[in-house]
Write a protein that holds these residues in place. Structure first.
Motif, PDB file in Angstrom:
ATOM      1  N   ASN A  90       0.664  -1.130  -0.246  1.00 46.69           N
ATOM      2  CA  ASN A  90      -0.168  -0.308  -0.169  1.00 46.69           C
ATOM      3  C   ASN A  90       1.486   1.233   0.275  1.00 46.69           C
ATOM      4  O   ASN A  90       1.618   1.695   1.201  1.00 46.69           O
ATOM      5  CB  ASN A  90      -0.665   0.260   1.200  1.00 46.69           C
ATOM      6  N   PRO A  91       0.838   2.252  -1.317  1.00 47.23           N
ATOM      7  CA  PRO A  91       1.838   2.968  -1.522  1.00 47.23           C
ATOM      8  C   PRO A  91       0.951   4.107  -0.489  1.00 47.23           C
ATOM      9  O   PRO A  91       1.773   5.199   0.037  1.00 47.23           O
ATOM     10  CB  PRO A  91       1.502   3.606  -2.783  1.00 47.23           C
ATOM     11  N   THR A  92      -0.043   4.271   0.638  1.00 50.21           N
ATOM     12  CA  THR A  92      -0.327   5.053   1.079  1.00 50.21           C
ATOM     13  C   THR A  92       0.318   6.248   2.189  1.00 50.21           C
ATOM     14  O   THR A  92       0.083   6.877   2.413  1.00 50.21           O
ATOM     15  CB  THR A  92      -1.259   4.704   1.569  1.00 50.21           C
ATOM     16  N   TYR A  93       0.883   4.837   2.361  1.00 52.03           N
ATOM     17  CA  TYR A  93       2.270   4.766   4.140  1.00 52.03           C
ATOM     18  C   TYR A  93       3.095   5.877   3.575  1.00 52.03           C
ATOM     19  O   TYR A  93       3.450   6.468   4.351  1.00 52.03           O
ATOM     20  CB  TYR A  93       2.497   2.993   4.392  1.00 52.03           C
ATOM     21  N   THR A  94       3.435   6.324   2.226  1.00 53.23           N
ATOM     22  CA  THR A  94       4.330   6.918   1.840  1.00 53.23           C
ATOM     23  C   THR A  94       3.969   9.036   1.575  1.00 53.23           C
ATOM     24  O   THR A  94       5.115   9.271   1.722  1.00 53.23           O
ATOM     25  CB  THR A  94       4.419   7.058   0.830  1.00 53.23           C
ATOM     26  N   GLY A  95       2.759   8.600   2.586  1.00 54.85           N
ATOM     27  CA  GLY A  95       2.320   9.616   2.488  1.00 54.85           C
ATOM     28  C   GLY A  95       1.220  10.227   1.170  1.00 54.85           C
ATOM     29  O   GLY A  95       0.842  10.755   0.923  1.00 54.85           O
ATOM     30  N   ARG A  96       1.219   9.159   0.595  1.00 55.71           N
ATOM     31  CA  ARG A  96       0.469  10.416  -1.262  1.00 55.71           C
ATOM     32  C   ARG A  96      -0.579   9.063  -1.409  1.00 55.71           C
ATOM     33  O   ARG A  96      -0.675   8.168  -0.996  1.00 55.71           O
ATOM     34  CB  ARG A  96       1.557   8.979  -2.419  1.00 55.71           C
ATOM     35  N   LEU A  97      -2.029   9.605  -1.537  1.00 52.18           N
ATOM     36  CA  LEU A  97      -3.021   9.748  -1.163  1.00 52.18           C
ATOM     37  C   LEU A  97      -3.602   8.872  -2.590  1.00 52.18           C
ATOM     38  O   LEU A  97      -3.249   9.807  -3.848  1.00 52.18           O
ATOM     39  CB  LEU A  97      -3.689  10.867  -0.823  1.00 52.18           C
ATOM     40  N   TYR A  98      -4.070   8.069  -3.193  1.00 54.66           N
ATOM     41  CA  TYR A  98      -4.522   7.465  -4.311  1.00 54.66           C
ATOM     42  C   TYR A  98      -5.342   6.760  -4.690  1.00 54.66           C
ATOM     43  O   TYR A  98      -6.299   6.622  -3.223  1.00 54.66           O
ATOM     44  CB  TYR A  98      -3.644   6.372  -4.656  1.00 54.66           C
ATOM     45  N   TRP A  99      -6.572   6.954  -5.794  1.00 54.34           N
ATOM     46  CA  TRP A  99      -7.838   7.127  -5.657  1.00 54.34           C
ATOM     47  C   TRP A  99      -7.324   6.272  -6.537  1.00 54.34           C
ATOM     48  O   TRP A  99      -7.597   5.933  -7.956  1.00 54.34           O
ATOM     49  CB  TRP A  99      -8.702   8.219  -5.658  1.00 54.34           C
ATOM     50  N   ASN A 100      -9.032   4.811  -7.325  1.00 52.13           N
ATOM     51  CA  ASN A 100      -9.106   4.535  -8.563  1.00 52.13           C
ATOM     52  C   ASN A 100      -8.049   3.565  -8.713  1.00 52.13           C
ATOM     53  O   ASN A 100      -7.958   2.801  -9.741  1.00 52.13           O
ATOM     54  CB  ASN A 100      -9.060   5.641  -9.871  1.00 52.13           C
ATOM     55  N   ARG A 101      -7.743   3.137  -7.010  1.00 51.56           N
ATOM     56  CA  ARG A 101      -5.826   2.091  -7.683  1.00 51.56           C
ATOM     57  C   ARG A 101      -6.913   0.293  -7.947  1.00 51.56           C
ATOM     58  O   ARG A 101      -6.598  -0.478  -8.373  1.00 51.56           O
ATOM     59  CB  ARG A 101      -5.984   1.717  -6.549  1.00 51.56           C
ATOM     60  N   LEU A 102      -8.076   0.001  -7.282  1.00 62.10           N
ATOM     61  CA  LEU A 102      -9.067  -1.051  -7.244  1.00 62.10           C
ATOM     62  C   LEU A 102      -9.876  -1.072  -8.221  1.00 62.10           C
ATOM     63  O   LEU A 102     -10.700   0.579  -7.887  1.00 62.10           O
ATOM     64  CB  LEU A 102      -9.204  -1.116  -6.252  1.00 62.10           C
ATOM     65  N   ASP A 103     -10.751  -2.371  -8.849  1.00 63.55           N
ATOM     66  CA  ASP A 103     -12.449  -2.218  -9.677  1.00 63.55           C
ATOM     67  C   ASP A 103     -12.749  -2.869  -8.671  1.00 63.55           C
ATOM     68  O   ASP A 103     -12.639  -4.184  -9.211  1.00 63.55           O
ATOM     69  CB  ASP A 103     -11.602  -1.997 -10.870  1.00 63.55           C
ATOM     70  N   SER A 104     -13.656  -2.826  -8.161  1.00 68.47           N
ATOM     71  CA  SER A 104     -14.792  -3.783  -7.352  1.00 68.47           C
ATOM     72  C   SER A 104     -16.111  -3.755  -7.984  1.00 68.47           C
ATOM     73  O   SER A 104     -16.964  -4.024  -7.360  1.00 68.47           O
ATOM     74  CB  SER A 104     -15.033  -3.393  -5.537  1.00 68.47           C
ATOM     75  N   ARG A 105     -15.968  -3.086  -9.373  1.00 65.88           N
ATOM     76  CA  ARG A 105     -17.336  -3.511 -10.239  1.00 65.88           C
ATOM     77  C   ARG A 105     -17.813  -5.184  -9.884  1.00 65.88           C
ATOM     78  O   ARG A 105     -19.216  -5.311  -9.294  1.00 65.88           O
ATOM     79  CB  ARG A 105     -17.434  -2.946 -11.369  1.00 65.88           C
ATOM     80  N   ALA A 106     -17.015  -5.685 -10.858  1.00 70.14           N
ATOM     81  CA  ALA A 106     -17.077  -7.267 -10.613  1.00 70.14           C
ATOM     82  C   ALA A 106     -17.763  -7.930  -9.211  1.00 70.14           C
ATOM     83  O   ALA A 106     -18.749  -8.273  -9.325  1.00 70.14           O
ATOM     84  CB  ALA A 106     -16.712  -7.774 -11.544  1.00 70.14           C
ATOM     85  N   HIS A 107     -16.937  -7.628  -8.316  1.00 75.44           N
ATOM     86  CA  HIS A 107     -17.053  -7.579  -6.993  1.00 75.44           C
ATOM     87  C   HIS A 107     -18.476  -7.476  -6.820  1.00 75.44           C
ATOM     88  O   HIS A 107     -18.882  -8.622  -5.593  1.00 75.44           O
ATOM     89  CB  HIS A 107     -15.924  -7.238  -6.565  1.00 75.44           C
ATOM     90  N   LYS A 108     -18.949  -6.096  -6.517  1.00 74.03           N
ATOM     91  CA  LYS A 108     -20.446  -5.849  -6.464  1.00 74.03           C
ATOM     92  C   LYS A 108     -20.907  -6.813  -6.737  1.00 74.03           C
ATOM     93  O   LYS A 108     -22.549  -6.645  -6.358  1.00 74.03           O
ATOM     94  CB  LYS A 108     -20.271  -4.368  -6.379  1.00 74.03           C
ATOM     95  N   GLN A 109     -21.136  -6.635  -8.019  1.00 81.70           N
ATOM     96  CA  GLN A 109     -22.113  -7.969  -8.715  1.00 81.70           C
ATOM     97  C   GLN A 109     -22.472  -9.314  -8.201  1.00 81.70           C
ATOM     98  O   GLN A 109     -23.173 -10.194  -9.615  1.00 81.70           O
ATOM     99  CB  GLN A 109     -22.212  -7.802 -10.250  1.00 81.70           C
ATOM    100  N   GLY A 110     -20.944  -9.643  -7.464  1.00 83.09           N
ATOM    101  CA  GLY A 110     -21.292 -11.065  -7.250  1.00 83.09           C
ATOM    102  C   GLY A 110     -20.340 -12.220  -8.243  1.00 83.09           C
ATOM    103  O   GLY A 110     -20.807 -13.249  -8.727  1.00 83.09           O
ATOM    104  N   ALA A 111     -20.267 -10.467  -9.145  1.00 77.31           N
ATOM    105  CA  ALA A 111     -19.365 -11.932 -10.178  1.00 77.31           C
ATOM    106  C   ALA A 111     -17.657 -11.963 -10.802  1.00 77.31           C
ATOM    107  O   ALA A 111     -17.848 -12.707 -12.118  1.00 77.31           O
ATOM    108  CB  ALA A 111     -19.455 -10.938 -12.051  1.00 77.31           C
ATOM    109  N   GLY A 112     -16.872 -12.087  -9.811  1.00 76.00           N
ATOM    110  CA  GLY A 112     -15.551 -12.353  -9.978  1.00 76.00           C
ATOM    111  C   GLY A 112     -14.850 -11.173  -8.761  1.00 76.00           C
ATOM    112  O   GLY A 112     -15.716 -10.287  -7.803  1.00 76.00           O
ATOM    113  N   PRO A 113     -13.628 -11.611  -8.102  1.00 72.18           N
ATOM    114  CA  PRO A 113     -12.806 -10.909  -7.056  1.00 72.18           C
ATOM    115  C   PRO A 113     -12.581  -9.141  -7.718  1.00 72.18           C
ATOM    116  O   PRO A 113     -13.140  -8.504  -8.920  1.00 72.18           O
ATOM    117  CB  PRO A 113     -11.844 -11.558  -7.068  1.00 72.18           C
TER     118      PRO A 113
END
Length: 571
Positions: free
Chosen positions: A248-271
């Motif tokens: 996790n690069p957050t611990y270096t003080g850098r804030l990121y967004w859009n690192r993870l794609d959870s669309r399939a996971h929310k629909q129960g269709a994948g990780p």
């Protein structure tokens, strides 16, 4: 009087109360049905996103619509075009399917009827606007989240371990007056040192499990709570947690967004999957760092080195080998899928099925698979030992085979017939899907939009046709199993059942491989099926004399039999 089926949909992301939204939709539809000289006689509802096409309620509605002699309705009424779908292609396809079944679709809010070209044009305009609105909203939300990140604010969610959220008054006066706030990451004085220690220990040579064991010491720091309250109920650090923190690069003080794609996971269709770094959005301002950039880069380099097998003394060899690796398969609601061996210190070895991980919770539940499928190795070895002792090496093995050989040919034929039926059904479904794509073009959808899908379906059809041709060819070319040859092989085998049980694991595995042992578990039918190839070729794979003298099979006395299963032992 015309009979109407009412279809209602409520998005899973809507903040509306289903106990209020559905009745209000139905009431307005009932008024519209009365204006059309009809009444609502049955209801179908879904609580799914407007762009999903796997809805149980609509599937039930369409299924009944196709039963012309048994269906309860003559037409379908829906509150608005957006309640049917927010995807233009899906909306046109749904309406086309109903039209083919002889069912008209009406909307309570005027969107044009299909009795005239002008009416169809108006309806299609409304459907296109529905898709436009949801796509526009998604674009604007993402734009706002992107800018929010660049300004150093969090886009919701809890703070990573080692940080806490500091809530600030919203910079917009009107939003601030309404009580809205924004949040930033600040170091947690109690947990931040734990993160620093994890990185330092890893760079000093400790592995994920070693670090987790250290943190789980008496009086050690409490682990983070999992987002899913049903997980990590033991309240202990795990090596997967350590690994995710080190990545996790957050611990270096850098804030990121859009690192993870959870669309399939929310629909129960994948990780949940990680997007490529090019898609990440980084904040212009940094928050307090818990580690340096140089430490983080060194950790990433070391993780890649260890992952490639270059960890030197730090990479420990596998301590346990799995006797049934590659032999055990799960066929609970799906085609046989190889189960993976697992082991924990002080616990029996077991094998798990990864169907849910690959296809999602929704797919697993649909086939009756459930979230978890696992079986203990010692339970399986009991059945395998019995199988070899009676059907391969036992004194009655010839009698068993004679009794069974009369049904083997018919079973093989039934298997081919079932496979042929599945392929034929697949071809029919592909043809129907191709027709839907063509119907969408006729309804006005841009051919370029559906062209790619049609080509993919044609490829699927060609593959199914090839499989059917191969099946027919193998049926013509293959000869029936010769019972005499099999009896000769079985008769030539010495009775080594007890010796196999007491043999060294390497020898046992060699024998399993020689007979091409295969175990299939189907919990839906409550059966375990064991298969072995009886062929003269097995002598080339292993020397059965290595089994030695018959010994006392003490292992079978310790094994725990499977409960609730009725094993089948075909040769």
């Amino acid at each position: 009087m015309r009979r109407f089926a009412w279809y209602g949909r409520l998005s899973t992301k809507d903040k509306q109360d289903p106990t209020l939204s559905f009745p209000s939709q139905r009431e307005i539809c009932a008024t519209k049905a009365a204006e059309l000289d009809g009444e609502i006689v049955c209801d179908f509802t879904d609580q799914e996103a407007g762009r999903r096409d796997d809805r149980a309620g609509w599937a039930d509605l369409l299924r009944e619509a196709k039963e012309r002699d048994a269906r309860r309705f003559d037409a379908v009424i829906i509150y608005s075009t957006s309640r049917l779908s927010r995807d233009l292609f899906h909306a046109l396809t749904y309406e086309r399917e109903m039209t083919r079944a002889g069912i008209e679709v009406f909307y309570a809010l005027t969107a044009g009827d299909q009795t005239s070209p002008e009416g169809r044009l108006i309806r299609h305009m409304f459907q296109a606007l529905d898709q436009f609105e949801v796509e526009k909203l998604g674009r604007e939300v993402r734009r706002g989240q992107k800018e929010n990140t660049r300004q150093g604010y969090r886009n919701g969610g809890r703070a990573p371990y080692g940080y806490r959220l500091r809530h600030e008054t919203h910079p917009d006066p009107a939003r601030a007056k309404a009580g809205d706030k924004k949040s930033r990451l600040v170091a947690d004085p109690e947990r931040a040192p734990v993160i620093a220690e994890i990185f330092e220990r890893f760079l000093s040579g400790s592995g994920y499990k070693e670090i987790a064991n250290h943190l789980n010491r008496p009086g050690g720091p409490p682990p983070p709570n999992h987002v899913d309250s049903k997980r990590n109920t033991s309240g202990k650090w795990a090596k997967t947690t350590i690994k995710s923190m080190l990545e996790n690069p957050t611990y270096t003080g850098r804030l990121y967004w859009n690192r993870l794609d959870s669309r399939a996971h929310k629909q129960g269709a994948g990780p949940v999957v990680r997007r490529s770094p090019e898609e990440w959005v980084e904040a212009d301002e940094r928050h307090e760092a818990l580690i340096t950039d140089e430490q983080f880069e060194r950790v990433q380099t070391e993780m890649r080195r260890r992952g490639n097998g270059h960890g030197g003394h730090r990479r420990r060899p596998q301590k346990r080998s799995f006797l049934l690796r590659g032999i055990v398969h799960c066929s609970t609601g799906h085609n046989p899928l190889r189960m993976q061996g697992r082991s924990r210190k002080g616990e029996p070895t077991y094998y798990t099925c990864g169907y849910r991980t690959s296809y999602g919770d929704r797919a697993a539940e649909a086939v009756g698979h459930g979230k978890w499928q696992y079986v203990r190795e010692d339970s399986l070895t009991t059945l395998i030992d019995s199988f070899f002792a009676t059907r391969i090496f036992g004194a009655d093995r010839l009698a068993y085979f004679r009794a069974q050989s009369s049904t083997m040919a018919s079973e093989a034929q039934d298997h081919d017939d079932d496979k042929r039926t599945r392929i034929t059904k697949q071809l029919s479904e592909v043809d129907q899907r191709i027709e839907r794509q063509l119907a969408a073009i006729e309804a006005g959808v841009d051919p370029a939009v559906v062209g790619k899908r049609i080509r993919a379906l044609k490829t699927e059809r060609e593959e199914a046709e090839a499989a059917l041709t191969q099946l027919e060819g193998s049926r013509r070319d293959s000869t029936a199993i010769d019972p005499a040859d099999t009896l000769a092989v079985l008769d030539a085998l010495p009775d080594l059942g007890k010796s196999l049980i007491a043999a060294d694991p390497d020898i046992r595995r060699a024998v399993f491989d020689a007979f091409r042992l295969r175990v299939e578990i189907d919990r839906n039918s409550g059966q375990i099926r064991l298969k072995a190839l009886v062929s003269s070729a097995f002598g080339e794979a292993t020397n059965l004399s290595d089994l030695g003298e018959a010994g006392d099979p003490a292992l079978s006395d310790k094994a725990i039999p499977l409960r609730g299963f009725e094993p089948r032992f075909p040769d």
